[in-house]
Design an enzyme around this catalytic site. Structure first.
Site, PDB file in Angstrom:
ATOM      1  N   HIS A 278     -33.428  54.385  69.947  1.00 34.69           N
ATOM      2  CA  HIS A 278     -32.573  55.569  69.783  1.00 34.69           C
ATOM      3  C   HIS A 278     -33.429  56.801  69.476  1.00 34.69           C
ATOM      4  O   HIS A 278     -33.551  57.671  70.328  1.00 34.69           O
ATOM      5  CB  HIS A 278     -31.488  55.362  68.723  1.00 34.69           C
ATOM      6  CG  HIS A 278     -30.612  54.198  68.966  1.00 34.69           C
ATOM      7  ND1 HIS A 278     -29.868  54.066  70.120  1.00 34.69           N
ATOM      8  CD2 HIS A 278     -30.358  53.081  68.222  1.00 34.69           C
ATOM      9  CE1 HIS A 278     -29.200  52.930  70.079  1.00 34.69           C
ATOM     10  NE2 HIS A 278     -29.487  52.308  68.943  1.00 34.69           N
ATOM     11  N   ASP A 329     -27.844  47.922  74.763  1.00 38.70           N
ATOM     12  CA  ASP A 329     -27.515  47.864  73.353  1.00 38.70           C
ATOM     13  C   ASP A 329     -26.251  47.054  73.072  1.00 38.70           C
ATOM     14  O   ASP A 329     -26.268  45.833  73.102  1.00 38.70           O
ATOM     15  CB  ASP A 329     -27.398  49.299  72.824  1.00 38.70           C
ATOM     16  CG  ASP A 329     -27.373  49.395  71.309  1.00 38.70           C
ATOM     17  OD1 ASP A 329     -27.332  48.358  70.637  1.00 38.70           O
ATOM     18  OD2 ASP A 329     -27.392  50.513  70.777  1.00 38.70           O
TER      19      ASP A 329
END
Length: 464
Positions: A278, A329
């Site tokens: 991220h 994810d």
């Protein structure tokens, strides 16, 4: 065509690490490694002709496999301020019900879906270690082995990243009851890594480590675990969630006096072995440090959008040569094309410009996105999957040149249409790992069986 006969393939167009090439002969050995990548040659007699442009396989650098089973089931308001943190509460409830059998079924289905989408490798950030009471299984590696088995059955390469998780927040806050399945002491993690080392051959499967986040791993444990990993394997990959939400940045500042990425660089040797997942909320200096370190930024556009995390400031990062790759994810979506498309579209929305991530070297946005994501994903995976080059695994994707969306288009145009015209997986003719065909025209041999097992596993988890 038999698998034995498919040791060579000829492509009119192929995307090599240096860019598009014409008339390319690919050859690979019995171990599934490319031995020849030769451009500008005549098609040899008897060598199969690719159905369209050939692309390197893509690594999915961030996966929580079990979360695929509740994708789409959290899209309802739970309060006036829904966020990542309210979604996390729902995720914990689901994780507490997971069985080893259910995990294997969910992961097998997910990995089949990944292959159908053009992913040929996955980095599995795995943190459900214990039974529902928080006690180790008879074999502490039980859940990890289920993931390795799922990857083997589906035919996808895997980098297994057991997660170190010890606290509920910065400053060593005690773990929450709903986190009990994730918790491992540092010595226990070292034991798990040693147990798993013999199961990962480094080619088909690679072993690394995932300190979950700065809020979940105290500084001493972080240092000891990374040192222990690299004593086992000096080049093993290390992945960590970082700076995903603004609240995390604020809490890190309040507790340590530093922003998360800055703190990490001051307390760890962050280099090309690391993947910072991220890294959404960085300031200018953090972005510079990450770009110059050789570490990979793990961008997960569909999950970051689904959770309302924010938008990675990509243009200045890429302009400094920063490495990056894509992950799905939480698996709100499983699509190479969608992750790349949304990465670019997020920049367009933020900057009110088009073709933001094109460059002088690659004026076609899709070319740059695809090549850089392949290179960054390979680095994060710690496996030889860096593209169509001798010595790399023969992991590749063949576009369907007969599909109406791609018919008559050259390599760069075909890739642009594949990424930006949103035809799903329809434009993939063939997906291969180690030279073996895993998906033909959207069909994986296991998909019916895997789909039934997935549906049954999810039904059991959703039953009160």
């Amino acid at each position: 065509m038999s698998q034995v006969a498919q040791q060579r393939l000829f492509a009119a167009d192929a995307l090599l690490p240096s860019g598009w090439a014409r008339d390319v002969l690919l050859a690979w050995d019995e171990a599934g490694r490319l031995s020849t990548v030769q451009a500008g040659v005549a098609a040899p007699a008897g060598v199969p002709l690719a159905a369209g442009a050939v692309l390197p396989g893509m690594a999915n650098l961030h996966s929580h496999a079990f979360q695929r089973a509740f994708a789409g089931l959290t899209e309802h308001r739970t309060g006036s301020d829904d966020s990542f943190w309210s979604w996390r509460t729902l995720m914990y409830r689901f994780a507490l019900r997971l069985t080893p059998e259910a995990l294997e079924a969910i992961a097998t289905q997910l990995y089949v879906e990944m292959l159908r989408a053009g992913y040929t490798s996955v980095c599995e950030f795995h943190y459900v270690h214990h039974d529902p009471d928080g006690q180790p299984y008879a074999d502490p590696a039980e859940m990890s082995l289920r993931l390795l088995r799922a990857a083997e059955r589906a035919g996808i390469g895997i980098t297994l990243l057991p997660v170190l998780y010890q606290t509920a927040g910065f400053g060593g806050r005690p773990a929450l009851p709903e986190q009990r399945r994730f918790l491992l002491g540092t010595d226990a993690m070292m034991g798990l890594l040693q147990r798993l080392a013999g199961e990962c051959d480094g080619d088909r499967a690679r072993l690394g480590l995932a300190p979950h986040s700065l809020r979940a791993v105290p500084p001493q444990a972080l240092a000891e675990a990374v040192a222990g990993l690299h004593a086992l394997d000096a080049q093993a990959p290390v992945h960590i969630h970082i700076a995903e939400q603004q609240r995390e940045v604020d809490e890190c500042l309040a507790t340590t006096g530093a922003r998360p990425v800055d703190w990490l660089f001051e307390h760890a040797q962050v280099d090309a072995r690391w993947c910072l997942v991220h890294a959404t909320h960085m300031d200018w200096d953090e972005r510079r440090r990450l770009a110059h370190s050789g570490a990979v930024a793990g961008i997960c556009p569909t999950t970051e959008a689904n959770l309302g995390d924010g938008v990675f400031d990509a243009a200045p990062y890429l302009s400094q040569g920063g490495a990056w790759g894509i992950g799905s994810d939480s698996h709100a979506s499983v699509s190479v094309a969608e992750e790349l498309r949304l990465f670019e579209y997020g920049q367009r929305l933020a900057l009110q410009r088009r073709n933001v991530l094109a460059s002088e070297t690659h004026p076609q946005v899709a070319d740059r996105l695809y090549l850089e994501a392949v290179a960054g994903g390979a680095r994060a995976a710690g496996r030889s999957v860096a593209g169509l080059a001798p010595g790399q695994r023969a992991d590749f994707v063949v576009l369907d040149g007969a599909h109406p969306a791609l018919a008559g288009l050259g390599g760069a145009q075909a890739l642009a249409a594949h990424v930006f015209a949103n035809h799903g997986h329809e434009t993939l003719a063939d997906v291969r790992t180690a030279g073996r065909s895993r998906v033909r025209h959207g069909v994986h041999p296991l998909q019916a069986e895997a789909g039934r097992a997935f549906a049954a596993a999810r039904a059991g988890l959703l039953t009160d």
